[in-house]
Design an enzyme around this catalytic site. Structure first.
Site, PDB file in Angstrom:
ATOM      1  N   CYS A 179       0.761  -1.225   0.350  1.00  0.00           N
ATOM      2  CA  CYS A 179       0.219  -0.358  -0.151  1.00  0.00           C
ATOM      3  C   CYS A 179       1.366   1.218   0.229  1.00  0.00           C
ATOM      4  O   CYS A 179       0.254   2.377  -0.815  1.00  0.00           O
ATOM      5  CB  CYS A 179      -0.673   0.084   1.169  1.00  0.00           C
ATOM      6  SG  CYS A 179      -1.408   1.518   1.534  1.00  0.00           S
ATOM      7  N   GLY A 201       0.515  10.980   8.092  1.00  0.00           N
ATOM      8  CA  GLY A 201       1.268  10.603   9.792  1.00  0.00           C
ATOM      9  C   GLY A 201       2.191   9.317  10.023  1.00  0.00           C
ATOM     10  O   GLY A 201       1.903   9.159  10.335  1.00  0.00           O
ATOM     11  N   CYS A 245      -6.632  -3.232   6.699  1.00  0.00           N
ATOM     12  CA  CYS A 245      -7.825  -2.544   6.409  1.00  0.00           C
ATOM     13  C   CYS A 245      -9.445  -3.318   5.504  1.00  0.00           C
ATOM     14  O   CYS A 245     -10.242  -2.859   5.400  1.00  0.00           O
ATOM     15  CB  CYS A 245      -7.494  -1.408   5.997  1.00  0.00           C
ATOM     16  SG  CYS A 245      -6.916  -0.875   4.391  1.00  0.00           S
TER      17      CYS A 245
END
Length: 274
Positions: free
Chosen positions: A20, A44, A118
């Protein structure tokens, strides 16, 4: 998702978070930023980027908060990507980040950390794969390291090297998955001692701190995200291949996972365990 599924079908254990970062955040998103004429991608991630004049290279370094360090999943970044990326949280710990988020009224300031993939909604990789492929994977034999049949497994996608739970067998001593063989649809079981080895070969290598490893290099290396880095000697055998010899045998080195090498808090680079 396709790569994730293919890996399990071929007896490997993938790390889709690395893919990813590689193909979405720092390829597609990065290219989109260039199209829009933006200078930086800001994320982040808990890692740090510095430029070192002596080497003439951008370096990827661990974050100050060891418990949240994400440098392992960023080892595929290129020099161009590092030059145009900012990790503003890299010099902070998670507690500070949450405090700032709370002070600014962010609704997710107290959101629990997630360790899950996810796109796997219920935590079952096998359920996801069967739904994605719309097929059921056939049963096969559990065998020991000498080829003796120990029982039936419920499909190779349910197993990964080092696994002990969920085998569904009554055994005299605890046994673990030591190999998954898609060619003959067998899952090999052995004892804990059978899981240890000192050597690995990695492919699809990306180096960050140097353009190449031109002589045997002492590094600390991790063969999974949560592992503490262990001393090893790295030799680059060609542009795309590394061989690592660990000082001490490592448990459950697994095909498809990443090995990432460190020099102190600097990421040397890494590759996919072959």
């Amino acid at each position: 998702m396709e790569k994730f599924v293919c890996a399990y079908e071929n007896g490997q254990t993938p790390n889709p978070c690395i893919d990813c970062n590689r193909y979405l955040k720092f390829e597609k998103l990065f290219l989109r930023a260039k199209e829009l004429d933006y200078d930086y991608v800001v994320t982040g991630h808990y890692a740090q980027i510095v430029y070192e004049e002596a080497r003439g290279r951008y370096l990827l370094k661990k974050t100050v908060d060891d418990t949240k360090d994400q440098s392992y999943v960023l080892y595929t970044m290129t020099q161009e990507q590092l030059a145009h990326t900012i990790f503003p949280l890299g010099g902070m710990n998670k507690t500070e980040t949450r405090q700032i988020a709370q002070a600014q009224g962010f609704i997710n300031a107290k959101k629990h950390d997630s360790q899950d993939i996810c796109f796997v909604q219920n935590g079952s990789y096998a359920d996801f794969i069967e739904h994605y492929r719309n097929r059921h994977y056939p049963e096969g034999d559990f065998v020991d390291v000498r080829g003796n049949v120990l029982g039936k497994h419920k499909g190779i996608i349910h197993y990964t090297v080092g696994q002990r739970k969920g085998l569904g067998l009554s055994l005299a001593k605890p046994m673990y998955v030591t190999a998954v063989n898609p060619v003959d649809n067998t899952v090999v079981l052995g004892y804990d001692s059978d899981l240890f080895t000192k050597t690995l070969v990695a492919k699809d290598v990306n180096l960050i701190s140097a353009a190449a490893i031109d002589r045997p290099m002492r590094v600390k290396a991790k063969v999974r995200y949560r592992q503490e880095a262990q001393w090893a000697t790295a030799v680059q055998t060609d542009e795309d291949t590394l061989r690592l010899e660990f000082d001490e045998p490592q448990r459950a080195i697994t095909k498809g996972q990443a090995v990432v090498m460190y020099d102190g808090d600097i990421v040397v680079g890494g590759g996919t365990i072959a």
